[in-house]
Design a protein around this motif. Structure first.
Motif, mmCIF file in Angstrom:
data_model
loop_
_atom_site.group_PDB
_atom_site.id
_atom_site.type_symbol
_atom_site.label_atom_id
_atom_site.label_comp_id
_atom_site.label_asym_id
_atom_site.label_seq_id
_atom_site.Cartn_x
_atom_site.Cartn_y
_atom_site.Cartn_z
ATOM 1 N N SER A 251 0.819 -1.213 0.000
ATOM 2 C CA SER A 251 0.000 0.000 0.000
ATOM 3 C C SER A 251 0.855 1.265 0.000
ATOM 4 C CB SER A 251 -0.948 0.005 1.199
ATOM 5 O OG SER A 251 -0.226 -0.099 2.408
ATOM 6 N N LYS A 252 2.048 1.194 0.624
ATOM 7 C CA LYS A 252 2.905 2.379 0.676
ATOM 8 C C LYS A 252 3.404 2.774 -0.708
ATOM 9 C CE LYS A 252 4.475 1.661 5.425
ATOM 10 N NZ LYS A 252 5.609 1.270 6.307
ATOM 11 N N LYS A 253 3.504 1.797 -1.595
ATOM 12 C CA LYS A 253 3.949 2.071 -2.959
ATOM 13 C C LYS A 253 2.798 1.999 -3.975
ATOM 14 C CE LYS A 253 8.801 0.633 -2.615
ATOM 15 N NZ LYS A 253 9.345 1.868 -3.228
ATOM 16 N N SER A 254 1.570 1.801 -3.474
ATOM 17 C CA SER A 254 0.396 1.634 -4.349
ATOM 18 C C SER A 254 0.711 0.625 -5.454
ATOM 19 C CB SER A 254 -0.016 2.974 -4.975
ATOM 20 O OG SER A 254 -0.358 3.919 -3.998
ATOM 21 N N LEU A 255 1.265 -0.510 -5.059
ATOM 22 C CA LEU A 255 1.738 -1.485 -6.045
ATOM 23 C C LEU A 255 0.618 -2.041 -6.915
ATOM 24 C CD1 LEU A 255 4.419 -3.538 -4.073
ATOM 25 C CD2 LEU A 255 4.789 -1.763 -5.784
ATOM 26 N N PHE A 256 -0.590 -2.065 -6.372
ATOM 27 C CA PHE A 256 -1.683 -2.651 -7.140
ATOM 28 C C PHE A 256 -2.458 -1.609 -7.949
ATOM 29 C CE2 PHE A 256 -0.808 -5.760 -3.818
ATOM 30 C CZ PHE A 256 -0.684 -6.909 -4.596
ATOM 31 N N ALA A 257 -2.034 -0.372 -7.896
ATOM 32 C CA ALA A 257 -2.630 0.661 -8.749
ATOM 33 C C ALA A 257 -2.113 0.480 -10.175
ATOM 34 C CB ALA A 257 -2.274 2.048 -8.235
ATOM 35 N N MET A 258 -2.912 0.902 -11.131
ATOM 36 C CA MET A 258 -2.491 0.845 -12.528
ATOM 37 C C MET A 258 -1.691 2.106 -12.847
ATOM 38 S SD MET A 258 -4.941 -0.134 -15.764
ATOM 39 C CE MET A 258 -5.563 -1.599 -14.965
ATOM 40 N N LYS A 259 -0.540 1.917 -13.494
ATOM 41 C CA LYS A 259 0.361 3.032 -13.775
ATOM 42 C C LYS A 259 0.764 3.016 -15.247
ATOM 43 C CE LYS A 259 2.526 0.977 -10.456
ATOM 44 N NZ LYS A 259 1.508 0.381 -9.588
ATOM 45 N N GLN A 260 1.145 4.165 -15.759
ATOM 46 C CA GLN A 260 1.572 4.230 -17.159
ATOM 47 C C GLN A 260 2.751 5.181 -17.306
ATOM 48 O OE1 GLN A 260 -1.481 5.145 -20.176
ATOM 49 N NE2 GLN A 260 -0.490 3.539 -21.340
ATOM 50 N N ASP A 261 3.770 4.707 -18.036
ATOM 51 C CA ASP A 261 4.943 5.520 -18.346
ATOM 52 C C ASP A 261 4.588 6.372 -19.561
ATOM 53 O OD1 ASP A 261 7.381 6.510 -19.340
ATOM 54 O OD2 ASP A 261 8.502 4.811 -18.541
ATOM 55 N N VAL A 262 4.171 7.610 -19.301
ATOM 56 C CA VAL A 262 3.622 8.464 -20.356
ATOM 57 C C VAL A 262 4.659 8.764 -21.432
ATOM 58 C CG1 VAL A 262 2.462 10.657 -20.839
ATOM 59 C CG2 VAL A 262 2.025 9.469 -18.691
ATOM 60 N N LYS A 263 5.912 8.931 -21.042
ATOM 61 C CA LYS A 263 6.969 9.227 -22.009
ATOM 62 C C LYS A 263 7.153 8.061 -22.978
ATOM 63 C CE LYS A 263 11.815 10.752 -22.267
ATOM 64 N NZ LYS A 263 12.344 9.634 -23.074
ATOM 65 N N LEU A 264 7.203 6.852 -22.426
ATOM 66 C CA LEU A 264 7.368 5.653 -23.256
ATOM 67 C C LEU A 264 6.167 5.466 -24.180
ATOM 68 C CD1 LEU A 264 9.707 3.603 -23.305
ATOM 69 C CD2 LEU A 264 8.337 2.118 -21.836
ATOM 70 N N LEU A 265 4.986 5.782 -23.656
ATOM 71 C CA LEU A 265 3.758 5.677 -24.450
ATOM 72 C C LEU A 265 3.852 6.552 -25.696
ATOM 73 C CD1 LEU A 265 0.714 4.654 -24.452
ATOM 74 C CD2 LEU A 265 0.179 6.877 -23.433
ATOM 75 N N GLY A 266 4.232 7.815 -25.506
ATOM 76 C CA GLY A 266 4.314 8.752 -26.623
ATOM 77 C C GLY A 266 5.357 8.369 -27.659
ATOM 78 N N GLU A 267 6.439 7.752 -27.205
ATOM 79 C CA GLU A 267 7.520 7.399 -28.122
ATOM 80 C C GLU A 267 7.164 6.241 -29.061
ATOM 81 O OE1 GLU A 267 10.970 6.486 -25.836
ATOM 82 O OE2 GLU A 267 11.332 8.551 -25.199
ATOM 83 N N HIS A 268 6.351 5.302 -28.589
ATOM 84 C CA HIS A 268 6.213 4.047 -29.334
ATOM 85 C C HIS A 268 4.806 3.666 -29.785
ATOM 86 C CE1 HIS A 268 10.388 3.089 -28.503
ATOM 87 N NE2 HIS A 268 10.185 3.287 -27.218
ATOM 88 N N ILE A 269 3.776 4.102 -29.078
ATOM 89 C CA ILE A 269 2.450 3.528 -29.309
ATOM 90 C C ILE A 269 1.961 3.691 -30.747
ATOM 91 C CG2 ILE A 269 1.134 5.578 -28.563
ATOM 92 C CD1 ILE A 269 0.269 1.892 -27.782
ATOM 93 N N LEU A 270 2.229 4.831 -31.366
ATOM 94 C CA LEU A 270 1.736 5.064 -32.724
ATOM 95 C C LEU A 270 2.643 4.441 -33.777
ATOM 96 C CD1 LEU A 270 0.594 8.787 -32.402
ATOM 97 C CD2 LEU A 270 -0.772 6.715 -32.142
ATOM 98 N N VAL A 271 3.947 4.601 -33.617
ATOM 99 C CA VAL A 271 4.900 4.082 -34.598
ATOM 100 C C VAL A 271 4.761 2.566 -34.727
ATOM 101 C CG1 VAL A 271 7.341 3.795 -35.163
ATOM 102 C CG2 VAL A 271 6.535 5.966 -34.228
ATOM 103 N N LYS A 272 4.727 1.879 -33.595
ATOM 104 C CA LYS A 272 4.611 0.419 -33.625
ATOM 105 C C LYS A 272 3.211 -0.010 -34.055
ATOM 106 C CE LYS A 272 8.830 -0.192 -32.291
ATOM 107 N NZ LYS A 272 9.853 -0.572 -33.299
ATOM 108 N N GLY A 273 2.224 0.776 -33.689
ATOM 109 C CA GLY A 273 0.862 0.448 -34.085
ATOM 110 C C GLY A 273 0.678 0.472 -35.590
#
Length: 377
Positions: A251-273
């Motif tokens: 709980s101290k690290k909110s390990l079970f929360a969903m997280k997203q690396d926004v920088k990595l998302l912007g770099e790859h999601i469209l090009v690879k898609g």
């Protein structure tokens, strides 16, 4: 091999649509303060309403398996009953528990006799992977029918109390108790709901859709994890799982929360898609101009123009007039989005015999993509 047809489509969206101004009433504020990132994220994603399995009194109304069961029951009538289902294949990125599997829990609610079940794990592509399992089963003659589903119930993952212990812990360390943007970002993106397809080996129903082919591509061999839950991402990109942390750190690290690396998302999601889209079209000798309806699952309208630009640059441009989306009305339902999109299009009255519909689903978890072509019969 048999031909495979989508003969019925159903969706289930819980409760009433929730506007942008109501979101924090449902999910709660973090540390008693309105999120600074909320308006930025909502302005970019252009989602106007979404659905939560939470009523106006804050009570949880459905879990994921219950949402999925309702979508499956939407396929059933006097001509096709739940007891007629031969295979149940369910995909989600937000199962209600680690074990039993999501499909087992849905089957438990259906109470429709002894059938084969399959659970597809992952993120958004899990819904398409569930569909492919059903598609291959019917195509091979293993079964005469299959029900495939995609669903999410992420609202409870995004409620403020998920993060309270982390913020208290930051205060004890004399650090600023502000939720990191990679966690806050997803709170304003996701929606609850479920969709279901009935697959059969005969073109039954008023307007069956023939599945021509399905393709999948993963880029995990070259890119680190981008969206994750149940783990913490270390500085070197390694995902350290929750099971390797002491329980007091969960709980101290909110390990079970969903997280997203926004920088990595912007770099790859469209090009690879677009790269995966190009591979699929080339493999099946299909030109972009052959497609009558393009249904792209995108998490945010922020990516819409950028996706079109990338498609143009890679030579697979599909004209705007052929795009069909409902993100602004239903939100990002993850694994269920493509089901809910196709359900709306199929019931719109727009389709005519021979129309080609391209389904395209990205998954930012570690960059995987699923693509399928269906034809109106």
């Amino acid at each position: 091999m048999n031909e495979v047809y989508i003969t019925k489509i159903s969706k289930f969206l819980p409760n009433r649509p929730i506007s942008n101004d109501e979101m924090e009433d449902k999910l709660g504020t973090i540390n008693g303060k309105t999120s600074k990132g909320r308006r930025i994220v909502l302005r970019n994603n252009q989602i106007k309403t979404r659905y939560y399995a939470i009523d106006d009194n804050g009570n949880i109304t459905h879990n994921n398996a219950q949402l999925t069961k309702e979508a499956v029951m939407g396929l059933c009538d006097d001509n096709f009953k739940a007891e007629d289902i031969e295979l149940l294949s369910c995909g989600t990125s937000s199962p209600d528990q680690i074990l039993p599997s999501h499909a087992a829990m849905v089957h438990g609610f259906l109470k429709n006799g002894n059938i084969e079940i399959n659970s597809a794990s992952g993120a958004c592509c899990s819904g398409m992977n569930a569909l492919k399992f059903g598609y291959l089963s019917v195509k091979s003659g293993q079964t005469q029918n299959a029900v495939a589903t995609g669903s999410e119930r992420t609202s409870t993952w995004m409620k403020s109390d998920t993060f309270e212990e982390e913020l208290k812990y930051l205060e004890t360390l004399e650090e600023n108790p502000i939720l990191a943007f990679n966690k806050d970002f997803l709170r304003w993106m996701l929606s609850d709901g479920a969709g279901a397809f009935l697959l059969e080996n005969k073109p039954k129903g008023e307007q069956p859709l023939k599945i021509e082919w399905m393709e999948g591509y993963s880029y995990a061999y070259e890119i680190d994890a981008c969206m994750y839950a149940g783990a913490d991402k270390l500085d070197d990109g390694f995902l350290k799982p929750w099971s390797e942390y002491p329980s007091d750190q969960w709980s101290k690290k909110s390990l079970f929360a969903m997280k997203q690396d926004v920088k990595l998302l912007g770099e790859h999601i469209l090009v690879k898609g677009v790269d995966s889209l190009k591979k699929a079209l080339t493999k099946h000798n299909l030109k972009p101009t052959d497609i009558d309806y393009y249904l792209p699952h995108i998490s945010s309208n922020f990516f819409k123009d950028k996706l079109y630009k990338e498609m143009t640059e890679q030579g697979v441009e599909i004209p705007w007039d052929n795009w069909f989306m409902n993100l602004s009305k239903v939100g990002n339902v993850g694994a269920g989005s493509i089901y809910i999109m196709l359900e709306e299009l199929a019931h719109s009255g727009k389709l005519k015999k021979g129309d080609k519909i391209l389904l395209s689903v990205p998954e930012s978890a570690r960059f995987a993509y699923s693509i399928a072509l269906v034809t109106v019969c």
